[in-house]
Design a protein around this motif. Structure first.
Motif, PDB file in Angstrom:
ATOM      1  N   PRO A  39       0.809  -1.230   0.000  1.00  0.00           N
ATOM      2  CA  PRO A  39       0.000   0.000   0.000  1.00  0.00           C
ATOM      3  C   PRO A  39       0.837   1.273   0.000  1.00  0.00           C
ATOM      4  CG  PRO A  39      -0.955  -1.611   1.482  1.00  0.00           C
ATOM      5  CD  PRO A  39       0.345  -2.189   1.022  1.00  0.00           C
ATOM      6  N   ALA A  40       1.961   1.258   0.727  1.00  0.00           N
ATOM      7  CA  ALA A  40       2.821   2.444   0.765  1.00  0.00           C
ATOM      8  C   ALA A  40       3.415   2.750  -0.599  1.00  0.00           C
ATOM      9  CB  ALA A  40       3.931   2.253   1.793  1.00  0.00           C
ATOM     10  N   THR A  41       3.524   1.726  -1.452  1.00  0.00           N
ATOM     11  CA  THR A  41       4.095   1.919  -2.777  1.00  0.00           C
ATOM     12  C   THR A  41       3.267   2.883  -3.599  1.00  0.00           C
ATOM     13  OG1 THR A  41       4.982  -0.332  -2.722  1.00  0.00           O
ATOM     14  CG2 THR A  41       4.820   0.713  -4.874  1.00  0.00           C
ATOM     15  N   LEU A  47       2.079   2.876 -11.213  1.00  0.00           N
ATOM     16  CA  LEU A  47       1.114   3.263 -10.186  1.00  0.00           C
ATOM     17  C   LEU A  47      -0.231   2.614 -10.451  1.00  0.00           C
ATOM     18  CD1 LEU A  47       0.212   5.011  -7.776  1.00  0.00           C
ATOM     19  CD2 LEU A  47      -0.158   6.881  -9.384  1.00  0.00           C
ATOM     20  N   GLN A  48      -0.671   2.650 -11.694  1.00  0.00           N
ATOM     21  CA  GLN A  48      -1.948   2.027 -12.027  1.00  0.00           C
ATOM     22  C   GLN A  48      -1.871   0.512 -11.895  1.00  0.00           C
ATOM     23  OE1 GLN A  48      -4.892   3.777 -12.714  1.00  0.00           O
ATOM     24  NE2 GLN A  48      -5.597   1.699 -12.265  1.00  0.00           N
ATOM     25  N   ASP A  49      -0.722  -0.072 -12.262  1.00  0.00           N
ATOM     26  CA  ASP A  49      -0.550  -1.519 -12.143  1.00  0.00           C
ATOM     27  C   ASP A  49      -0.661  -1.960 -10.680  1.00  0.00           C
ATOM     28  OD1 ASP A  49      -0.215  -1.720 -14.850  1.00  0.00           O
ATOM     29  OD2 ASP A  49       1.979  -1.864 -14.776  1.00  0.00           O
ATOM     30  N   VAL A  50       0.015  -1.217  -9.790  1.00  0.00           N
ATOM     31  CA  VAL A  50      -0.019  -1.566  -8.368  1.00  0.00           C
ATOM     32  C   VAL A  50      -1.425  -1.389  -7.814  1.00  0.00           C
ATOM     33  CG1 VAL A  50       0.829  -0.933  -6.084  1.00  0.00           C
ATOM     34  CG2 VAL A  50       2.410  -1.037  -8.012  1.00  0.00           C
ATOM     35  N   ALA A  51      -2.104  -0.312  -8.225  1.00  0.00           N
ATOM     36  CA  ALA A  51      -3.478  -0.098  -7.762  1.00  0.00           C
ATOM     37  C   ALA A  51      -4.381  -1.246  -8.209  1.00  0.00           C
ATOM     38  CB  ALA A  51      -4.005   1.232  -8.299  1.00  0.00           C
ATOM     39  N   ASP A  52      -4.195  -1.701  -9.446  1.00  0.00           N
ATOM     40  CA  ASP A  52      -4.989  -2.830  -9.938  1.00  0.00           C
ATOM     41  C   ASP A  52      -4.678  -4.094  -9.150  1.00  0.00           C
ATOM     42  OD1 ASP A  52      -6.093  -1.140 -11.804  1.00  0.00           O
ATOM     43  OD2 ASP A  52      -4.785  -1.779 -13.441  1.00  0.00           O
ATOM     44  N   ARG A  53      -3.386  -4.296  -8.840  1.00  0.00           N
ATOM     45  CA  ARG A  53      -2.990  -5.496  -8.107  1.00  0.00           C
ATOM     46  C   ARG A  53      -3.564  -5.492  -6.693  1.00  0.00           C
ATOM     47  NH1 ARG A  53       3.174  -5.896  -7.276  1.00  0.00           N
ATOM     48  NH2 ARG A  53       3.017  -4.942  -9.347  1.00  0.00           N
ATOM     49  N   LEU A  54      -3.604  -4.307  -6.083  1.00  0.00           N
ATOM     50  CA  LEU A  54      -4.156  -4.181  -4.735  1.00  0.00           C
ATOM     51  C   LEU A  54      -5.674  -4.063  -4.734  1.00  0.00           C
ATOM     52  CD1 LEU A  54      -1.564  -1.671  -3.201  1.00  0.00           C
ATOM     53  CD2 LEU A  54      -1.695  -4.135  -2.821  1.00  0.00           C
ATOM     54  N   LYS A  55      -6.260  -4.055  -5.946  1.00  0.00           N
ATOM     55  CA  LYS A  55      -7.711  -3.955  -6.115  1.00  0.00           C
ATOM     56  C   LYS A  55      -8.253  -2.670  -5.479  1.00  0.00           C
ATOM     57  CE  LYS A  55      -8.306  -8.971  -6.394  1.00  0.00           C
ATOM     58  NZ  LYS A  55      -8.974 -10.168  -5.851  1.00  0.00           N
ATOM     59  N   ILE A  56      -7.536  -1.578  -5.756  1.00  0.00           N
ATOM     60  CA  ILE A  56      -7.951  -0.270  -5.259  1.00  0.00           C
ATOM     61  C   ILE A  56      -8.768   0.422  -6.337  1.00  0.00           C
ATOM     62  CG2 ILE A  56      -7.147   1.985  -4.463  1.00  0.00           C
ATOM     63  CD1 ILE A  56      -4.627   0.630  -3.451  1.00  0.00           C
ATOM     64  N   GLN A 114     -10.679   5.106  -4.142  1.00  0.00           N
ATOM     65  CA  GLN A 114      -9.735   4.764  -3.094  1.00  0.00           C
ATOM     66  C   GLN A 114      -8.329   5.250  -3.433  1.00  0.00           C
ATOM     67  OE1 GLN A 114     -10.549   0.545  -3.153  1.00  0.00           O
ATOM     68  NE2 GLN A 114     -11.618   0.630  -1.169  1.00  0.00           N
ATOM     69  N   LEU A 115      -7.971   5.142  -4.703  1.00  0.00           N
ATOM     70  CA  LEU A 115      -6.661   5.617  -5.130  1.00  0.00           C
ATOM     71  C   LEU A 115      -6.553   7.123  -4.918  1.00  0.00           C
ATOM     72  CD1 LEU A 115      -3.938   5.074  -6.465  1.00  0.00           C
ATOM     73  CD2 LEU A 115      -5.033   5.353  -8.690  1.00  0.00           C
ATOM     74  N   ALA A 116      -7.610   7.854  -5.282  1.00  0.00           N
ATOM     75  CA  ALA A 116      -7.602   9.303  -5.095  1.00  0.00           C
ATOM     76  C   ALA A 116      -7.510   9.654  -3.613  1.00  0.00           C
ATOM     77  CB  ALA A 116      -8.864   9.915  -5.705  1.00  0.00           C
TER      78      ALA A 116
END
Length: 286
Positions: free
Chosen positions: A186-188, A212-221, A225-227
């Motif tokens: 999450p800190a990433t 950034l988008q890849d990590v958000a997708d992986r974390l299912k954000i 939530q990303l904003a």
């Protein structure tokens, strides 16, 4: 059965994955279509311990990666410090890791070692590599941070990524973005967004935005939530140990931001001020 190299390693990993997922019979049946030699080779591959089949040659540890010049590593249970011989084996295993291709011994290392100690060891290993001139032929100390790092690793790495392009380290900065994404924590998300916002180099900004988008997708954000995670940081640097804050307008409206700090001097009403926060104390430098 092809020439040793990346393509062959990927094929072997794919066959092991399929066999481990319950399709060993299908893999062996498929191998027989290429002849008895191929069938025997695949059978040997599936029956072998990957730990005794290291990829390529065993690397020789450089002088800057000797256990004697690196901090101690603790076991996960208790405060047992690993002997230098065990640390040397761990370093060799880390050196065998390639981007996207961790060595088979890595899960055992992460399971046995204290996570914080291992992450700190990885960070000091990176510093040793940088002090040696960051030889490109031995860039594994940077890439393995994505495998053994933690949230603190992400926060400490971000300022370095932002500074490297200015010192001619464009490639190193790009690899650093890959490392942040590999951490997948999450800190990433916050650290990648910091790179997007602050880097002056367009290719690096684009790469960080994609990761950034890849990590958000992986974390299912979700987008919302990303904003929410990417709130304004008011210029606070990513280094949590020493933050330098420069605000071009009155700091009075942001006083709530510093409620946890002991204010040595009252907030200025106007003008440009620089605040340096160390621990729980905020100092003003005019």
């Amino acid at each position: 059965m092809g020439r040793p190299g990346r393509t062959r390693r990927q094929a072997e990993d794919a066959l092991r994955f399929l066999a481990g997922a319950g399709h060993e019979d299908a893999v062996c049946d498929g191998a027989t279509e290429y002849g008895s030699e191929a069938a025997a080779a695949v059978e040997t591959l599936l029956g072998a311990d990957p730990l005794v089949m290291p990829p390529g040659h065993i690397p020789k540890l450089p002088y800057w990666a000797r256990p004697s010049v690196l901090p101690s590593v603790l076991m996960r249970e208790g405060s047992v410090v690993l002997p230098e011989s065990a640390v040397r084996h761990a370093l060799t295993a880390l050196a065998l890791c390639r981007p996207g291709e961790p060595y088979a011994a890595l899960p055992a290392i992460r399971a046995a070692y204290d996570p914080a100690s291992l992450a700190g060891f990885g960070w000091e290993l990176l510093q040793s590599w940088l002090l040696a001139g960051a030889p490109a032929a031995d860039g594994w100390p940077l890439t393995v941070l994505g495998l053994i790092g933690d949230d603190d690793t992400a926060r400490r790495l971000t300022p370095a990524i932002l500074s490297w392009p200015g010192d001619g380290g464009h490639v190193r900065a790009a690899v650093g973005v890959e490392v942040l994404a590999a951490l997948g924590r999450p800190a990433t998300v916050i650290q990648l967004n910091t790179v997007v916002q602050r880097t002056k180099f367009r290719p690096l900004r684009k790469a960080a935005a994609e990761k950034l988008q890849d990590v958000a997708d992986r974390l299912k954000i979700t987008a919302e939530q990303l904003a929410g995670r990417l709130v304004p940081d008011f210029g606070i640097a990513a280094d949590v140990h020493e933050r330098t804050v420069t605000l071009a307008e009155s700091l009075a409206q942001w006083q709530d931001l510093f409620l946890d700090y002991e204010i040595v001097q009252p907030f200025p009403q106007l003008g440009r001020e620089t605040w340096q926060c160390f621990g729980n104390t905020a100092f003003i430098s005019h």
